[in-house]
Design an enzyme around this catalytic site. Structure first.
Site: not given
Length: 155
Positions: A45-47, A50
């Protein structure tokens, strides 16, 4: 859930970015900022979030916005993450969780019935005067840029 609201003055912050440089709210005085808080480098999710912001980074700059990410990961972790995906913006290492707490995004979470402390994925849009224009607590990680543009009616 953050205790900050639209119209509030954004809390001052400072921390080290992926290049070990000190970054603060003051660094961006006179600019609009998309300040996003995410749990962990190199997680799906963070990738996605970002990379979505980075894929649109030049468009954000053209619209007068700077993008800044914050997580409790280390400078070294941010450096690997930023280099791997060639991020053009700053990632701040908040290992002491001071910025996370100032923005009210460090709190109790729950997964599979277990409670733990963690980062509540949240994005703040801050105007040139340091005032919070909008807050996103339900972030669409794969389409975050479109989510922000629609909410703010940015052309």
């Amino acid at each position: 859930m953050t205790s900050l609201s639209k119209g509030d003055k954004a809390p001052e912050f400072h921390g080290l970015n992926q290049n070990n440089e000190t970054i603060s709210l003051e660094t961006f005085k006179g600019k609009k900022i998309i300040l996003y808080f995410y749990p962990k480098d190199n997680t799906p999710g963070c990738t996605a979030e970002s990379c979505n912001l980075n894929d649109n980074y030049q468009a954000w700059l053209a619209k007068g916005y700077e993008v800044v990410g914050v997580s409790p990961d280390s400078v070294a972790s941010h450096k690997k993450f930023a280099d791997k995906f060639q991020f053009g913006f700053n990632l701040i290492a908040d290992t002491e969780k001071e910025i996370l707490q100032a923005y009210g995004v460090w709190g109790e979470k729950s997964m599979y019935g277990k409670k733990y402390m963690g980062v509540m994925r949240t994005t703040f849009v801050i105007n040139e005067s340091g005032i919070i224009e909008d807050i996103f607590e339900k972030v669409d990680t794969k389409n975050h840029t479109d989510q922000i543009i629609k909410a703010l009616d940015i052309k």
